[in-house]
Motif scaffolding. Sequence first.
Motif, PDB file in Angstrom:
ATOM      1  N   UNK A  60       0.847  -1.203   0.000  1.00 36.70           N
ATOM      2  CA  UNK A  60       0.000   0.000   0.000  1.00 36.70           C
ATOM      3  C   UNK A  60       0.876   1.244   0.000  1.00 36.70           C
ATOM      4  N   UNK A  63       2.403   1.601  -3.400  1.00 38.18           N
ATOM      5  CA  UNK A  63       1.410   1.996  -4.400  1.00 38.18           C
ATOM      6  C   UNK A  63       1.121   3.485  -4.263  1.00 38.18           C
ATOM      7  N   UNK A  64       1.034   3.955  -3.028  1.00 38.40           N
ATOM      8  CA  UNK A  64       0.755   5.368  -2.784  1.00 38.40           C
ATOM      9  C   UNK A  64       1.884   6.231  -3.349  1.00 38.40           C
ATOM     10  N   UNK A  66       4.036   5.401  -5.754  1.00 39.49           N
ATOM     11  CA  UNK A  66       4.039   5.318  -7.214  1.00 39.49           C
ATOM     12  C   UNK A  66       2.930   6.168  -7.817  1.00 39.49           C
ATOM     13  N   UNK A  67       1.788   6.186  -7.150  1.00 42.85           N
ATOM     14  CA  UNK A  67       0.664   6.964  -7.678  1.00 42.85           C
ATOM     15  C   UNK A  67       0.955   8.457  -7.583  1.00 42.85           C
ATOM     16  N   UNK A  71       0.545   9.000 -11.243  1.00 43.44           N
ATOM     17  CA  UNK A  71      -0.864   8.923 -11.621  1.00 43.44           C
ATOM     18  C   UNK A  71      -1.744  10.042 -11.080  1.00 43.44           C
ATOM     19  N   UNK A 290      -1.267  14.248  -1.878  1.00 46.16           N
ATOM     20  CA  UNK A 290      -1.462  13.004  -1.130  1.00 46.16           C
ATOM     21  C   UNK A 290      -2.936  12.612  -1.163  1.00 46.16           C
ATOM     22  N   UNK A 291      -3.793  13.601  -0.966  1.00 42.60           N
ATOM     23  CA  UNK A 291      -5.225  13.312  -0.952  1.00 42.60           C
ATOM     24  C   UNK A 291      -5.671  12.742  -2.295  1.00 42.60           C
ATOM     25  N   UNK A 294      -4.560   9.221  -2.826  1.00 42.57           N
ATOM     26  CA  UNK A 294      -5.388   8.246  -2.118  1.00 42.57           C
ATOM     27  C   UNK A 294      -6.688   8.023  -2.887  1.00 42.57           C
ATOM     28  N   UNK A 295      -7.225   9.097  -3.466  1.00 42.14           N
ATOM     29  CA  UNK A 295      -8.456   8.939  -4.248  1.00 42.14           C
ATOM     30  C   UNK A 295      -8.212   8.075  -5.491  1.00 42.14           C
ATOM     31  N   UNK A 297      -5.912   5.799  -5.773  1.00 41.54           N
ATOM     32  CA  UNK A 297      -5.713   4.442  -5.263  1.00 41.54           C
ATOM     33  C   UNK A 297      -7.054   3.779  -4.989  1.00 41.54           C
ATOM     34  N   UNK A 298      -7.953   4.553  -4.393  1.00 46.80           N
ATOM     35  CA  UNK A 298      -9.266   4.016  -4.071  1.00 46.80           C
ATOM     36  C   UNK A 298     -10.027   3.675  -5.354  1.00 46.80           C
ATOM     37  N   UNK A 300      -8.843   2.918  -8.177  1.00 40.27           N
ATOM     38  CA  UNK A 300      -8.213   1.742  -8.770  1.00 40.27           C
ATOM     39  C   UNK A 300      -8.713   0.463  -8.101  1.00 40.27           C
ATOM     40  N   UNK A 301      -8.740   0.500  -6.771  1.00 39.97           N
ATOM     41  CA  UNK A 301      -9.165  -0.684  -6.027  1.00 39.97           C
ATOM     42  C   UNK A 301     -10.628  -1.005  -6.325  1.00 39.97           C
ATOM     43  N   UNK A 302     -11.452   0.046  -6.384  1.00 40.84           N
ATOM     44  CA  UNK A 302     -12.874  -0.178  -6.649  1.00 40.84           C
ATOM     45  C   UNK A 302     -13.055  -0.738  -8.059  1.00 40.84           C
TER      46      UNK A 302
ATOM     47  N   UNK B  42       2.182  -1.084  -9.474  1.00 40.74           N
ATOM     48  CA  UNK B  42       1.318  -0.454  -8.471  1.00 40.74           C
ATOM     49  C   UNK B  42       0.200  -1.410  -8.094  1.00 40.74           C
ATOM     50  N   UNK B 110      -9.925  -3.203  -0.779  1.00 43.87           N
ATOM     51  CA  UNK B 110     -10.842  -2.068  -0.751  1.00 43.87           C
ATOM     52  C   UNK B 110     -11.093  -1.591   0.660  1.00 43.87           C
ATOM     53  N   UNK B 113      -8.036   0.288   1.977  1.00 43.87           N
ATOM     54  CA  UNK B 113      -7.826   1.595   1.358  1.00 43.87           C
ATOM     55  C   UNK B 113      -8.875   2.595   1.826  1.00 43.87           C
ATOM     56  N   UNK B 120      -6.503   9.312   6.797  1.00 43.69           N
ATOM     57  CA  UNK B 120      -5.777  10.438   6.231  1.00 43.69           C
ATOM     58  C   UNK B 120      -6.584  11.712   6.423  1.00 43.69           C
TER      59      UNK B 120
END
Lengths: 315, 134
Positions: A60, A63-64, A66-67, A71, A290-291, A294-295, A297-298, A300-302, B42, B110, B113, B120
């Motif tokens: 995690x 990934x953060x 790298x993003x 990204x 950073x914010x 995280x968005x 990343x989220x 991407x996960x979703x 990633x 998910x 995160x 955060x």
Amino acid sequence: MFRVDDDAPHRLFGRHEQEFKGLDEVRVDFVPPFDEDELVAEEEKKLRVRFELRNTDPAIANALRRIMIAEVETVAVDQIGMMQNTSIIPDEVLVHRVAMVPLAVDPRHVRKGEALFFELTITCKGKPQNVYSRDLLFQPDESQTAAFPDQKEYWSKFNPRPVHSDILLAKLLPGQQIHLRAVCTVGKGQDHAKWSPVATATYRIMPKVDVNTARANGELAQAIKQACPRDVFDIEDSGALVATDPRRCTMCRECVRLDEFKGCVELYRVSDHFIFSVESVGSLPPLEIVRRAILVLKAKAVAWKRHLHSLQATS
Amino acid sequence: MNAPDREESVLLDETTEVKVGYKVDSKIVNSADFIFVKEDHTLGNMMRMYMRIALAKTSKSHRKLLEDATVRFAGYRHPHPLETLIEMKVRTDGSVTALDAIQNATTNLNKEIRLLEERFRDARDQYNESVGMM
Ligand code: SF4
């Protein structure tokens, strides 16, 4: 990987060694800057943020990072129309220099399909002259005013401009001329580094400095305290050594190197504690980067949850 | 001249590519191959790590992450630097299918995160307050 000794700094301590921590223990903390940051100008401090991420997986954290680099979207010069360039700097070099200039434009304000045009028109008269990034002026183009008739008023609120006004782009002699038009679009660092919002985004793993107080006291403690270039240690009233600020440790191993220090100090890494340091190029505030990371990343996960849950089992 | 377009390495060409590929491996029992198109380390690394982690509810409010014993193997590779895709191989012990295992992993990912985002936000508000006070 080869081991140096049993004090090797890659010895991990944490989530992967012991039992896993509870999911609810993920933590984010902002930490005060280190004292070397005092050398940094006030203005540049605003471009930096340091925070700690705890009780999560290295995947995690990475990934953060790298993003943040690749990204998170920003606006940068994408194409340049060179109308005139009689300076000594070749077109392609000038174009590259202009493209690298960070722009103070929030990509969220850019509407879909919109491009921002900047113009640089300069003719040198009289004395030799420098061309700076401040000479790049926002200049809506006809191709845009057709699609976005209100482009000029809309952007006047946001004042699109280069972040730094004093980046030297070229030098001109009397009579030389540069005239170019730059088309700026939203992009990601993945595509080209000019779209990367960060100068650096790094993390390091929290050091853990264990002191064997039975051995490390008296003169030996003094010697170890002296040996540490980062002032990690202090001496207690009893004469015993304590590691007061392991966060400052750089794993230089000075405190374990000498034979007489053997068995006094043990060095580890806390494998689920990451100290992030993010430095913005100025187009976005570092906290915002950073914010947004995280968005991303989220999202991407979703998206991947959806992709994978849409698969049908075949057997 | 024959250089690929820059955006080709980032954007999915929907006419010829599908985002995710899935094939049961017929040579090894209980295993499957996945292909994630237009993704890099990633995602690949996160997926791999989360395949190894199972979420257990120890009580009503407490959730714990444990080593997932049902997943025997989870690995990924990025086969060639010019191809932006990730190949992943998953093998389970047979009590769940590889597909179930990877779906579970994304669910856990998910959750973590979302938690990270929440934490955060709290930390940022606190930080902004403390800076504002100075
Ligand atoms: S490794 Fe270096 S910085 Fe860290 S405590 Fe030892 S001497 Fe100090």
